[in-house]
Design a protein around this motif. Structure first.
Motif, short mmCIF file in Angstrom:
data_model
loop_
_atom_site.label_atom_id
_atom_site.label_comp_id
_atom_site.label_asym_id
_atom_site.label_seq_id
_atom_site.Cartn_x
_atom_site.Cartn_y
_atom_site.Cartn_z
N ARG A 106 0.61 -0.83 -0.42
CA ARG A 106 0.03 0.47 -0.49
C ARG A 106 0.83 0.74 -0.08
O ARG A 106 0.20 1.77 -0.37
CB ARG A 106 -0.64 -0.05 0.93
N ARG A 107 2.24 1.14 0.76
CA ARG A 107 3.05 2.26 0.83
C ARG A 107 4.10 2.56 0.26
O ARG A 107 4.94 1.42 1.25
CB ARG A 107 2.87 2.82 2.66
N MET A 108 4.90 3.46 -0.10
CA MET A 108 6.24 3.28 -0.35
C MET A 108 6.77 2.97 0.62
O MET A 108 8.74 2.38 0.97
CB MET A 108 6.92 3.84 -1.11
N ASP A 109 6.87 3.28 2.36
CA ASP A 109 6.90 3.15 3.21
C ASP A 109 7.92 1.99 4.30
O ASP A 109 7.64 1.34 5.52
CB ASP A 109 7.50 4.73 4.45
N ALA A 110 6.73 0.94 3.56
CA ALA A 110 6.32 -0.30 4.65
C ALA A 110 6.60 -1.51 2.94
O ALA A 110 5.48 -1.87 2.73
CB ALA A 110 5.37 -0.55 4.83
N LEU A 111 7.70 -1.17 2.42
CA LEU A 111 7.94 -2.50 1.38
C LEU A 111 7.52 -3.53 1.72
O LEU A 111 7.74 -3.73 0.93
CB LEU A 111 9.20 -2.74 0.69
N ALA A 112 7.84 -3.82 2.85
CA ALA A 112 7.39 -5.90 3.41
C ALA A 112 6.28 -6.04 3.78
O ALA A 112 5.88 -7.08 3.21
CB ALA A 112 8.43 -5.97 4.25
N LEU A 130 -4.18 -5.67 -1.56
CA LEU A 130 -3.06 -4.67 -1.11
C LEU A 130 -2.48 -4.43 0.72
O LEU A 130 -3.36 -4.92 1.70
CB LEU A 130 -3.15 -3.56 -1.04
N GLY A 131 -1.05 -4.54 0.47
CA GLY A 131 -0.90 -4.73 1.91
C GLY A 131 -0.72 -5.86 2.51
O GLY A 131 -0.91 -7.57 1.99
N ARG A 132 -0.70 -5.43 4.20
CA ARG A 132 -0.29 -7.29 5.26
C ARG A 132 -1.51 -7.68 5.57
O ARG A 132 -1.39 -7.37 6.81
CB ARG A 132 0.96 -6.48 5.86
N ILE A 133 -2.16 -8.23 4.50
CA ILE A 133 -3.06 -8.94 4.81
C ILE A 133 -3.44 -10.77 4.63
O ILE A 133 -2.21 -11.17 4.08
CB ILE A 133 -4.52 -8.59 3.97
N THR A 134 -4.00 -10.79 5.17
CA THR A 134 -3.52 -12.29 5.07
C THR A 134 -5.12 -12.84 4.38
O THR A 134 -6.09 -12.62 4.99
CB THR A 134 -3.47 -13.41 6.37
N LEU A 135 -5.20 -13.63 3.03
CA LEU A 135 -6.60 -14.63 2.78
C LEU A 135 -6.41 -15.53 3.26
O LEU A 135 -5.64 -16.90 2.55
CB LEU A 135 -5.94 -14.21 1.12
N GLY A 136 -7.12 -15.92 4.05
CA GLY A 136 -7.14 -17.34 4.92
C GLY A 136 -7.67 -18.77 3.70
O GLY A 136 -8.18 -18.57 2.54
N LYS A 137 -7.61 -20.33 4.30
CA LYS A 137 -7.58 -21.55 3.41
C LYS A 137 -8.81 -21.08 2.67
O LYS A 137 -9.57 -21.14 3.26
CB LYS A 137 -7.17 -22.50 4.35
N GLY A 138 -8.80 -21.54 1.61
CA GLY A 138 -9.30 -21.65 0.28
C GLY A 138 -10.75 -20.70 0.15
O GLY A 138 -11.90 -20.40 0.05
#
Length: 170
Positions: A106-112, A130-138
């Motif tokens: 989402r942001r250039m200051d959070a590249l990981a 976008l971003g550090r999110i988790t898409l759950g199993k299935g």
């Protein structure tokens, strides 16, 4: 698992068709990861080959899948074109990625801060995660959905911005 075993498994997952751009992109990714285990000075020529293959997949097929992505087994790229995956993304086993999908930050200051796809996630055409999110199993992500929050296992996310709902029993 050796490089050739992984590529054979990916070939089978892509319908045993070595001409599919999705298979070629995944095979290039596997080669890129493998070459990082080769010691110098042999790695240098392998890196030149990898860069040429990567650029071919990106420029001709429209699939940008860098070697730094943690890619699970039997990942299928259904259709070529417009697929961009950030280098810090984690993609689990048996995931399906369709055309025009973006997995990024989402942001250039959070590249990981890239997405994590657990086992069996399916991304519809044009999905943006976008971003550090988790898409759950299935989890299923609908076509053209923009996902910016976690999706629980087995749920469906659709719309812009994506709304999450439980999958109805079939």
């Amino acid at each position: 698992m050796t490089l050739w075993q992984q590529i054979r498994e990916d070939w089978q997952a892509h319908g045993r068709d070595w001409t599919k751009p999705g298979f070629r992109a995944v095979a290039t990714h596997r080669f890129g990861v493998w070459r990082m285990g080769v010691r110098q000075p042999l790695r240098a020529p392998l890196s030149l080959i990898y860069r040429a293959l990567f650029r071919h997949c990106r420029n001709v097929y429209g699939i940008e899948l860098p070697y730094s992505v943690l890619l699970g087994r039997r990942v299928v790229i259904e259709h070529q074109g417009g697929i961009v995956v950030h280098g810090a993304t984690v993609i689990g086993d048996d995931c399906i990625i369709r055309q025009n999908c973006t997995l990024g930050i989402r942001r250039m200051d959070a590249l990981a801060d890239a997405p994590i796809l657990e086992q069996g996630v399916q991304l519809g055409a044009g999905a943006v995660v976008l971003g550090r999110i988790t898409l759950g199993k299935g989890a299923l992500i609908g076509a053209n959905a923009v996902v910016m929050r976690d999706v629980p296992p087995g749920a469906i996310a659709t719309g812009v911005p994506a709304t999450v709902r439980e999958r109805s029993p079939e």
